[in-house]
Enzyme design. Structure first.
Site, short mmCIF file in Angstrom:
data_model
loop_
_atom_site.label_atom_id
_atom_site.label_comp_id
_atom_site.label_asym_id
_atom_site.label_seq_id
_atom_site.Cartn_x
_atom_site.Cartn_y
_atom_site.Cartn_z
N LYS A 1 0.82 -1.23 0.00
CA LYS A 1 0.00 0.00 0.00
C LYS A 1 0.85 1.27 0.00
O LYS A 1 0.39 2.31 -0.46
CB LYS A 1 -0.95 0.00 1.20
CG LYS A 1 -2.07 -1.02 1.02
CD LYS A 1 -3.02 -0.96 2.20
CE LYS A 1 -4.14 -1.97 2.04
NZ LYS A 1 -5.13 -1.88 3.11
N ASP B 1 -9.95 2.69 2.36
CA ASP B 1 -9.98 2.07 3.69
C ASP B 1 -10.61 3.01 4.72
O ASP B 1 -11.37 2.58 5.59
CB ASP B 1 -8.55 1.72 4.16
CG ASP B 1 -8.05 0.45 3.52
OD1 ASP B 1 -8.87 -0.34 3.02
OD2 ASP B 1 -6.82 0.25 3.50
P1 NDP Z 1 1.36 -3.07 7.80
O1 NDP Z 1 2.28 -4.21 7.47
O2 NDP Z 1 1.50 -1.80 7.05
O3 NDP Z 1 1.56 -2.69 9.36
C1 NDP Z 1 1.54 -3.68 10.34
C2 NDP Z 1 1.36 -3.06 11.70
O4 NDP Z 1 1.13 -4.10 12.63
C3 NDP Z 1 2.58 -2.29 12.21
O5 NDP Z 1 2.15 -1.25 13.03
C4 NDP Z 1 3.31 -3.36 13.01
O6 NDP Z 1 4.16 -2.86 14.01
C5 NDP Z 1 2.14 -4.08 13.64
N1 NDP Z 1 2.41 -5.44 14.05
C6 NDP Z 1 2.70 -6.50 13.26
N2 NDP Z 1 2.85 -7.61 14.01
C7 NDP Z 1 2.65 -7.25 15.30
C8 NDP Z 1 2.67 -7.94 16.54
N3 NDP Z 1 2.95 -9.24 16.61
N4 NDP Z 1 2.40 -7.25 17.66
C9 NDP Z 1 2.12 -5.92 17.61
N5 NDP Z 1 2.10 -5.21 16.47
C10 NDP Z 1 2.37 -5.87 15.33
O7 NDP Z 1 -0.10 -3.68 7.70
P2 NDP Z 1 -1.45 -2.86 7.53
O8 NDP Z 1 -1.36 -1.68 8.42
O9 NDP Z 1 -1.74 -2.63 6.10
O10 NDP Z 1 -2.56 -3.90 8.06
C11 NDP Z 1 -2.77 -4.09 9.45
C12 NDP Z 1 -3.93 -5.03 9.65
O11 NDP Z 1 -5.14 -4.41 9.23
C13 NDP Z 1 -3.83 -6.33 8.87
O12 NDP Z 1 -4.24 -7.38 9.72
C14 NDP Z 1 -4.80 -6.15 7.73
O13 NDP Z 1 -5.35 -7.37 7.30
C15 NDP Z 1 -5.87 -5.29 8.38
N6 NDP Z 1 -6.61 -4.49 7.42
C16 NDP Z 1 -7.96 -4.72 7.27
C17 NDP Z 1 -8.71 -4.00 6.38
C18 NDP Z 1 -10.16 -4.27 6.27
O14 NDP Z 1 -10.77 -3.84 5.27
N7 NDP Z 1 -10.76 -4.91 7.24
C19 NDP Z 1 -8.11 -2.97 5.53
C20 NDP Z 1 -6.70 -2.76 5.78
C21 NDP Z 1 -5.99 -3.52 6.68
P3 NDP Z 1 5.69 -2.48 13.68
O15 NDP Z 1 5.66 -1.07 13.15
O16 NDP Z 1 6.37 -2.60 14.98
O17 NDP Z 1 6.20 -3.46 12.67
#
Ligand code: NDP
Length: 279
Positions: free
Chosen positions: A65, A102
């Site tokens: 994204k 989104d």
């Molecule tokens: P990104 O990869 O851009 O970001 C991931 C985020 O999750 C970061 O803040 C990361 O922290 C954090 N993270 C990952 N693993 C862990 C963990 N084990 N514990 C705590 N924090 C963690 O992903 P997105 O932001 O694009 O997506 C996030 C979620 O939202 C996904 O599950 C996705 O499926 C969902 N989503 C759902 C949508 C819907 O329409 N329902 C639309 C968009 C997203 P760090 O910075 O430390 O790596």
């Protein structure tokens, strides 16, 4: 036949083809909507290939994204602050315009469940693409505070710094408030069956919890909230359907009805204070 696709990695789990087929049927359109697994480093080639093939556009999902921004000739004004896009539209001449649906999908789903953040203490968990995409819409609803917690604190600080509202700030776990009124989990922890490392004190029996992730049997985060006595636990399946409807409108100029699909997908809260009646 209108060619469309969703590009991501991995992509097998995506329900976008089903959703868009349902929308297309509502208007009698014929679409060919494919899931395309794009290996790292191949996003530009894949988008160019879609443009060359005469596709109408595509959706972009994790982990592309942010990367996709550099591939766009134009970015819709409302998406310019986000730094993340989830929808592309291709013109007949091959130019690429980027959008982010989104944010609108998330707000539509909050409205659907009657979750208001106005005047409330809100905790946003995560600072990745999804959090970047929804925080402006949350802030526009004038919550009393938005605290951002992220596993990597520097990303929470950077995200808070992007907003001008003084009510928005980054927090480490020790500084979180007891009993937020609304908690939004925009982290990807659930994808690896994990719950963000947060103190139990953030949940009280008035807390409404929303997880952007979704899973038929409830996400790990929502089960954690439920066990701690949260008032309401809702996952992001409804948001997925609503954001898709806004993308469909960008491509076809018609807004599909989402209610039947919400019922067919069984999009409903894991837990709610009042009896839940699907439409
Ligand atoms: P990104 O990869 O851009 O970001 C991931 C985020 O999750 C970061 O803040 C990361 O922290 C954090 N993270 C990952 N693993 C862990 C963990 N084990 N514990 C705590 N924090 C963690 O992903 P997105 O932001 O694009 O997506 C996030 C979620 O939202 C996904 O599950 C996705 O499926 C969902 N989503 C759902 C949508 C819907 O329409 N329902 C639309 C968009 C997203 P760090 O910075 O430390 O790596």
């Amino acid at each position: 036949m209108n060619r469309l696709a969703v590009l991501g990695h991995p992509i097998a789990h995506s329900r976008s083809p089903e959703i868009h087929q349902d929308f297309a049927q509502q208007f009698g359109y014929s679409i060919d909507y494919q899931k395309i697994d794009v290996s790292p480093g191949r996003l530009g080639d894949q988008v160019s290939e879609l443009v060359r093939s005469g596709a109408l556009g595509c959706n972009i999902t994790v982990p592309y994204k942010s990367e996709v921004v550099a591939l766009c000739d134009h970015i819709a004004p409302e998406a310019q602050a986000f730094g993340v896009l989830n929808t592309l539209k291709f013109s007949d001449l091959g130019s690429v315009t980027g959008y982010n649906t989104d944010s609108a999908g998330f707000m539509a789903d909050l409205l659907h469940y009657g979750i208001s953040v106005t005047g409330k203490r809100v905790l946003l968990v995560g600072a990745g693409g999804a959090a970047q995409g929804i925080i402006d819409a949350l802030a526009q609803q004038a919550p009393s505070v938005i605290h951002i917690w992220n596993r990597s604190p520097e990303r929470a600080i950077a995200l808070a710094g992007r907003l001008t509202q003084t009510s928005v700030s980054a927090k480490i776990a020790d500084d979180l408030d007891p009993g937020y009124e609304v908690i939004v989990n925009a982290s990807a922890a659930g994808l690896s069956d994990q719950v963000p490392d947060l103190p139990a004190s953030i949940i009280k029996n008035h807390t409404q919890c929303y997880d952007l992730s979704y899973r038929q049997d409830g996400t790990p985060f929502l089960h954690w909230c439920d066990n701690l006595g949260a008032a309401m636990c809702v996952d992001g399946l409804g948001m997925l359907i609503e954001q898709a409807a806004f993308a469909f409108e960008i491509w076809f100029g018609e807004m599909p009805n989402t209610q039947k699909l919400r019922a067919r997908f069984d999009a409903r809260p894991l837990k709610t204070a009042s009896p839940w009646r699907p439409e």
